[in-house]
Design a protein around this motif. Structure first.
Motif, mmCIF file in Angstrom:
data_model
loop_
_atom_site.group_PDB
_atom_site.id
_atom_site.type_symbol
_atom_site.label_atom_id
_atom_site.label_comp_id
_atom_site.label_asym_id
_atom_site.label_seq_id
_atom_site.Cartn_x
_atom_site.Cartn_y
_atom_site.Cartn_z
ATOM 1 N N PHE A 142 58.373 34.091 40.909
ATOM 2 C CA PHE A 142 59.453 33.297 41.488
ATOM 3 C C PHE A 142 58.922 32.023 42.145
ATOM 4 C CE2 PHE A 142 62.134 32.133 45.135
ATOM 5 C CZ PHE A 142 63.351 31.914 44.483
ATOM 6 N N LYS A 146 59.977 28.654 40.509
ATOM 7 C CA LYS A 146 61.024 27.972 41.271
ATOM 8 C C LYS A 146 60.506 26.732 41.984
ATOM 9 C CE LYS A 146 65.129 27.607 43.200
ATOM 10 N NZ LYS A 146 66.332 27.288 42.394
ATOM 11 N N PHE A 147 59.348 26.829 42.602
ATOM 12 C CA PHE A 147 58.835 25.731 43.424
ATOM 13 C C PHE A 147 57.659 24.993 42.782
ATOM 14 C CE2 PHE A 147 60.703 28.887 46.339
ATOM 15 C CZ PHE A 147 61.689 28.102 46.917
ATOM 16 N N MET A 248 61.863 29.583 33.588
ATOM 17 C CA MET A 248 61.780 30.288 34.867
ATOM 18 C C MET A 248 61.842 31.800 34.659
ATOM 19 S SD MET A 248 64.094 29.849 38.292
ATOM 20 C CE MET A 248 63.827 30.899 39.734
ATOM 21 N N ARG A 249 62.778 32.236 33.841
ATOM 22 C CA ARG A 249 62.928 33.675 33.572
ATOM 23 C C ARG A 249 61.678 34.239 32.905
ATOM 24 N NH1 ARG A 249 64.903 36.632 29.185
ATOM 25 N NH2 ARG A 249 65.845 38.642 29.742
#
Length: 356
Positions: A142, A146-147, A248-249
């Protein structure tokens, strides 16, 4: 037939080269296979110094030690395919090993962490440690996806977090950090027992567990959409995104799958070691990363095979066992391990630059 045709094609291409290109070909081949050449030399030298190195007992020992490390290597290989790494792997192994041990201690063991609690069903414990590994993997994936944080930083942070949780866990119920041992016989038999012998030497059950993990990971990498997406993201995440891949997934799932593999490794190590402490799993990620790189899983991303990971694990384990047979000082073994990782990474990067 295809293999024969490929060999014939390669031979024809070689014959068409001029003298200079042929010398370049052999030079590149020697450099790219330097680790294998050194391995063969090490095996021959070790055997001349100690003939027991290639005995049945020694070979089964090498296979067993390799099998115990296959899950963590297969897990971390996926992170490397995404051009990352996972420094938290060893600590997750330690945490899940201690969880497995605490839940599967004998009821009559004097220093049992959870007194009066019967050993839980083994399948339930396996699911529990897989879930723990998956949670850590989700956190890693994540924050990376995400970041856009570098996996090195993210997994360094989770390594410290998991280690702290491990230290607190082994203090529960007045255990005060004591080794978690006194494992239930059913647990030890399930992992360390044997259904097959070779030359009178028993092959432990966890070898078959390692083999099952390899088959599963091979299927995931080669026969599923997720596996194809993983390589696409590792090769070029922007292009993969344009092609409809959920980057992302995919990134999160790769790290979760890696965490699950660490959980399985921790379960196996718990019974294999028999006495688990906060030091369990220490530096396991280093050996796994080295094995992956030796096996051809490239840090440049999008490149790697499960068969290469398996080969890398076995080659690295052969080297470590050989060092013990040669009575090399344990401190010196750390130096050699570091050199192996450095050389393997240098060869891997050189291959990439030559292709580029």
């Amino acid at each position: 037939m295809n293999a024969i045709k490929n060999m014939q094609l390669k031979y024809s291409n070689y014959k068409s080269l001029d003298a200079k290109d042929k010398r370049t070909f052999w030079k590149e081949t020697a450099i790219n296979n330097a680790m294998y050449v050194l391995l063969i030399i090490a095996i021959i030298y070790t055997f001349t110094q100690n003939h027991k190195f290639l005995s049945t007992n020694s070979i089964v020992n090498i296979i067993s030690l390799s099998a115990a490390n296959l899950p963590i290597a297969c897990g971390i290989a996926g992170c490397i395919v995404l051009t990352g790494t996972d420094l938290s792997a060893g600590r997750v192994v330690g945490l899940t090993a201690c969880i497995s041990a605490s839940l599967l201690q004998s009821l009559d063991y004097a220093s049992k962490m959870f007194p009066n609690m019967k050993p839980l069903p083994i399948p339930l414990v396996i699911l529990a440690v897989i879930a723990v590994g998956a949670i850590v993997g989700w956190v890693n994936g994540f924050f990376v996806a995400k970041f856009q944080l570098h996996p090195f930083i993210v997994t360094l942070a989770t390594q410290l977090i998991v280690y702290g949780i491990l230290l607190m866990y082994i203090m529960i119920n007045g255990n005060n950090g004591q080794p978690l041992s006194g494992l239930d016989d059913s647990f030890k038999q399930f992992v360390n027992g044997s259904i097959l012998k070779v030359g009178g030497v028993a092959i432990p059950n966890y070898v078959w567990m390692g083999l099952a993990v390899v088959v599963l990971m091979w299927f995931i990498w080669n026969k599923t959409t997720f596996g194809k997406n993983m390589f696409a993201v590792g090769s070029n995440p922007e292009a993969a995104n344009v092609s409809g891949v959920n980057v992302m997934r995919t990134t999160i799932l790769v790290h979760m799958l890696a965490g699950m593999m660490y959980g399985i490794t921790g379960f196996i190590e718990s019974a294999r070691i028999g006495s688990n402490t906060a030091a369990t799993g220490l530096n396991y990620e280093c050996d796994a990363i080295a094995a992956c790189v030796i096996g051809g899983v490239s840090f440049v991303g999008g490149t790697g095979k499960i068969s290469g990971v398996v080969m890398g694990v076995f080659l690295l384990r052969i080297i470590f066992v050989a060092l013990n047979f040669l009575s090399i000082n344990m401190n010196m073994q750390y130096v050699i391990k570091g050199l192996i990782i450095l050389v393997a990474c240098a060869i891997d990067m050189r291959k990439y630059l030559v292709r580029k």
